[in-house]
Structures are given as structure tokens and as C-alpha cells.
Write an enzyme that holds these catalytic residues in place. Structure first.
Site, PDB file in Angstrom:
ATOM      1  N   TYR A  33       0.129  17.306   0.321  1.00 26.59           N
ATOM      2  CA  TYR A  33       0.631  17.280   1.575  1.00 26.59           C
ATOM      3  C   TYR A  33       0.199  15.441   2.270  1.00 26.59           C
ATOM      4  O   TYR A  33      -0.454  14.922   1.581  1.00 26.59           O
ATOM      5  CB  TYR A  33       0.172  17.836   2.876  1.00 26.59           C
ATOM      6  CG  TYR A  33      -1.288  17.831   3.284  1.00 26.59           C
ATOM      7  CD1 TYR A  33      -2.308  18.000   2.253  1.00 26.59           C
ATOM      8  CD2 TYR A  33      -1.553  17.298   4.466  1.00 26.59           C
ATOM      9  CE1 TYR A  33      -3.464  17.959   2.913  1.00 26.59           C
ATOM     10  CE2 TYR A  33      -2.948  17.205   5.017  1.00 26.59           C
ATOM     11  CZ  TYR A  33      -4.068  17.244   3.945  1.00 26.59           C
ATOM     12  OH  TYR A  33      -5.524  17.208   4.420  1.00 26.59           O
ATOM     13  N   LYS A 151      -4.244  14.458  -2.676  1.00 25.27           N
ATOM     14  CA  LYS A 151      -4.081  15.176  -1.215  1.00 25.27           C
ATOM     15  C   LYS A 151      -3.666  16.367  -1.258  1.00 25.27           C
ATOM     16  O   LYS A 151      -2.443  16.779  -0.868  1.00 25.27           O
ATOM     17  CB  LYS A 151      -3.594  14.365  -0.279  1.00 25.27           C
ATOM     18  CG  LYS A 151      -3.865  14.562   1.149  1.00 25.27           C
ATOM     19  CD  LYS A 151      -3.402  13.502   1.955  1.00 25.27           C
ATOM     20  CE  LYS A 151      -3.239  13.693   3.351  1.00 25.27           C
ATOM     21  NZ  LYS A 151      -4.418  14.175   4.142  1.00 25.27           N
ATOM     22  N   GLU A 183     -17.328  11.983   2.544  1.00 22.30           N
ATOM     23  CA  GLU A 183     -16.595  11.805   3.618  1.00 22.30           C
ATOM     24  C   GLU A 183     -16.747  12.834   4.765  1.00 22.30           C
ATOM     25  O   GLU A 183     -17.263  14.057   4.591  1.00 22.30           O
ATOM     26  CB  GLU A 183     -14.913  11.842   3.296  1.00 22.30           C
ATOM     27  CG  GLU A 183     -14.683  12.803   2.426  1.00 22.30           C
ATOM     28  CD  GLU A 183     -13.136  12.553   1.552  1.00 22.30           C
ATOM     29  OE1 GLU A 183     -12.566  11.711   1.972  1.00 22.30           O
ATOM     30  OE2 GLU A 183     -12.899  13.471   0.629  1.00 22.30           O
ATOM     31  N   LEU A 207     -11.011  11.109  -0.447  1.00 26.94           N
ATOM     32  CA  LEU A 207      -9.398  10.806  -0.460  1.00 26.94           C
ATOM     33  C   LEU A 207      -9.360   9.132  -0.189  1.00 26.94           C
ATOM     34  O   LEU A 207     -10.074   8.636   0.623  1.00 26.94           O
ATOM     35  CB  LEU A 207      -8.880  11.657   0.623  1.00 26.94           C
ATOM     36  CG  LEU A 207      -7.399  11.455   1.053  1.00 26.94           C
ATOM     37  CD1 LEU A 207      -6.645  12.147  -0.248  1.00 26.94           C
ATOM     38  CD2 LEU A 207      -6.938  11.858   2.058  1.00 26.94           C
TER      39      LEU A 207
HETATM   40  N1  PMP Z   1     -10.704  12.100   3.717  1.00 28.72           N
HETATM   41  C1  PMP Z   1      -9.949  13.395   3.903  1.00 28.72           C
HETATM   42  C2  PMP Z   1     -10.485  14.659   3.220  1.00 28.72           C
HETATM   43  C3  PMP Z   1      -8.851  13.956   4.860  1.00 28.72           C
HETATM   44  O1  PMP Z   1      -8.402  15.042   4.852  1.00 28.72           O
HETATM   45  C4  PMP Z   1      -8.099  12.539   5.330  1.00 28.72           C
HETATM   46  C5  PMP Z   1      -7.206  12.777   6.199  1.00 28.72           C
HETATM   47  N2  PMP Z   1      -6.167  13.626   5.486  1.00 28.72           N
HETATM   48  C6  PMP Z   1      -8.831  11.440   5.163  1.00 28.72           C
HETATM   49  C7  PMP Z   1      -9.861  11.304   4.408  1.00 28.72           C
HETATM   50  C8  PMP Z   1      -8.005  10.249   5.999  1.00 28.72           C
HETATM   51  O2  PMP Z   1      -7.062   9.775   5.172  1.00 28.72           O
HETATM   52  P1  PMP Z   1      -5.857   9.014   6.151  1.00 28.72           P
HETATM   53  O3  PMP Z   1      -6.404   7.913   6.649  1.00 28.72           O
HETATM   54  O4  PMP Z   1      -4.827   8.797   5.046  1.00 28.72           O
HETATM   55  O5  PMP Z   1      -5.421  10.018   6.944  1.00 28.72           O
END
Ligand code: PMP
Length: 287
Positions: A33, A151, A183, A207
Site C-alpha cells: 500500500y 510496505k 521506528e 520502512l
Molecule cells: N514506518 C512505518 C512502519 C510506517 O508505516 C510509515 C508510514 N506508512 C512510515 C515509517 C513513514 O513513511 P512515509 O513517510 O513514507 O509515510
């Protein structure tokens, strides 16, 4: 208001949108996603999300059912049809359904991926009261699988982490593996010491946040020092500031970790400044 959503090439009222019960996204969490934010009716960092989507699909040997041009067009049409000024666009692609359940992947020649997109209207998202107050986080063990760089829609443990935080009156959880913060449940994690921003380096453990990439670029441009390395919860508790980044919450100050207030317990100097720079720059570059 009944939303207009997108399913496999069709725009439909949300009440009429359907996906098979045999869809592998539903049965196996076999899907990926993206969430793209909308400010002033425009898409923030569309390119970044489209590139990461392509990578996630590639890592899972999944065919991309839509070109980047068409993807942009669908995003824009959903923004228009649902009159989104500030909000989010959720996109999910799964390996589809071959009409049964099996661990082996179905033949990609005959089983087409499922693509679903919908909007979430979030007026006031850029100016949220939560970002002025800052977030309280707890630390929890990171027991997710080893390919967090993809993701996927396997979000059960992050959801459980969020609930563990809520249960004790906090907003979110930072996950810890082998003593180091990986994270947040749905964001990347940072601490600040003086003029230095510290965040875990990219690997399969986290991620690769689209917001992370932009924020670190802006931080360096603003002459802040960026150190990409592991840090512990103990180091975080002693930091001057902490924050998280994500496409849906931008830069969010963190004011408390496991009950310990950072600084005076209010958002510091760096995180709110980075939030402002991020929002300004990304609004300018929105499409
Ligand atoms: N880490 C995780 C586990 C996440 O789910 C997300 C958001 N989807 C992020 C980091 C941040 O990623 P982004 O800045 O691309 O939204």
C-alpha cells in the site's frame, strides 16, 4: 457523504465497491500500500510514493497493474470527485484472486492484481492541534517480520502497538530491536541533540519513509547535522527533542518517552521548524 472509490479500473460509490473473498490481500496480507497526503487539493510527493510502490511490488514479484501516468490521473480524479482539500489517498495493490486459497502464488499470467484506492477527508490536517502539543510514546519490542522495507498490508502488530500506547494514555509506540529503536508503529523515529538529528540508517529493518527522505534533505539544506545511526530508548530519553515523520502526520514532535518528559515536555525548536519547512516546500512542489 458517500465516497467515490476506485476498484480495478472503475470509479464507484463506496457502498458498491467489491473485492473477492478469495483475494490474497484478504486471506494472506499479500499486498502492498501507499498513503499520499493532499494539501490545497494537490498531491504531496506523488513521485516518491509511486517509486516506492514500484519497489515494494518488485520485491514481492508482483506485477504493477497501473502505469505511473494513470496512477496520477486516478489520484487526481479521486481528489476531484470527493472534493478533498486536505486529506489522504490510500492505495492498495494485492496479488489478486484465482478463486481459491493456496500458499503458492497464483500464475501471474492469469491472475491480475487487485487495485483499490479511496480518500480520507482530513480538514485541518496541516495545522493539527496534536502537532502543537506533541506526542507521548511508549517503547515496545519490535516483533515484526524482517522485510519492513516493503510496505505490506501486514499491519496487525503496528495496530497492537498503537493500542498498547492508547491503553496507557499515550499516542504511539516506538519499537525496539536488539536494544535499538527501529521506528514508530506508522512513522520513522528521530532524536535531536543540539543541532544534530539522529535517526536509524536505512536497511530492511525499517520502512524507507518518503517523508524521511524529504525531511533529511531539508534539514541538511538548513545546515542541521544529520547522523544516520542506531540509538537506544535511554539515549532518546536524554535527548533535547524527538520527533517522527510520516506522509499523514508530516513532522510530529515527541514530548515524552516511557513517561520521561523530553526537555520541558513541550515541542522543542528543531521539530516544529522542520515541520514548517517541510509543509512549505512540499506545498510548493505539490502536483
Ligand atoms: N514506518 C512505518 C512502519 C510506517 O508505516 C510509515 C508510514 N506508512 C512510515 C515509517 C513513514 O513513511 P512515509 O513517510 O513514507 O509515510
Amino acid at each position: 457523504m458517500t465516497r467515490t472509490v476506485y476498484v480495478n479500473g472503475d470509479y464507484l460509490p463506496e457502498t458498491e465497491a467489491k473485492v473477492s473473498i478469495f483475494d490474497r490481500g484478504f486471506l494472506m496480507a499479500d499486498g502492498v500500500y501507499e498513503v499520499t497526503s493532499v494539501l490545497d487539493g494537490k498531491l504531496i510527493d506523488f513521485d516518491g510514493h509511486a517509486i516506492r510502490l514500484e519497489r515494494s511490488l518488485g520485491e514481492l514479484d508482483m506485477r504493477n497493474p497501473i502505469s505511473k501516468e494513470d496512477l496520477l490521473e486516478v489520484h487526481r480524479e479521486l481528489v476531484r470527485a470527493n472534493e478533498i482539500n486536505e486529506g489522504l489517498i490510500y492505495l492498495q495493490i494485492t496479488r489478486g484472486s484465482d478463486g481459491d486459497r493456496d500458499f503458492a502464488f497464483p500464475d501471474p499470467e492469469t491472475t491480475v492484481p487487485t487495485i483499490v484506492m479511496f480518500t480520507q477527508n482530513k480538514p485541518g490536517m496541516a495545522d493539527s492541534p496534536a502537532s502543537k502539543k506533541g506526542a507521548k510514546v511508549i517503547s515496545i519490542e519490535d516483533i515484526r517480520w524482517g522485510r519492513r522495507d516493503i510496505k505490506t498490508v501486514q499491519l496487525l502488530y503496528p495496530s497492537m502497538g498503537k493500542m498498547m500506547a492508547k491503553k496507557v494514555g499515550c499516542d504511539d509506540a516506538w519499537m525496539v530491536e536488539d536494544g535499538f529503536v527501529t521506528e514508530g508503529t506508522s512513522n520513522n523515529a528521530y532524536i535531536v541533540k543540539g543541532n544534530k538529528i539522529i535517526t536509524r540508517a536505512l536497511s530492511n529493518d525499517i520502512l524507507h519513509g518518503i517523508t524521511r527522505a524529504a525531511v533529511l534533505r531539508f534539514a541538511r539544506e538548513a545546515q542541521m547535522e544529520v547522523e544516520e545511526r542506531n540509538f537506544t530508548i535511554d539515549e532518546a530519553k536524554e535527548a533535547d527533542e524527538a520527533f517522527t515523520t510520516s506522509a499523514s502526520a508530516f513532522v510530529m514532535p515527541v514530548v515524552e518517552i516511557d513517561g520521561v518528559a523530553l526537555g520541558d515536555g513541550t515541542p522543542g525548536r528543531i521539530a516544529p521548524r522542520l515541520r514548517e519547512i517541510y509543509l512549505d516546500e512540499m506545498r510548493k512542489a505539490a502536483v
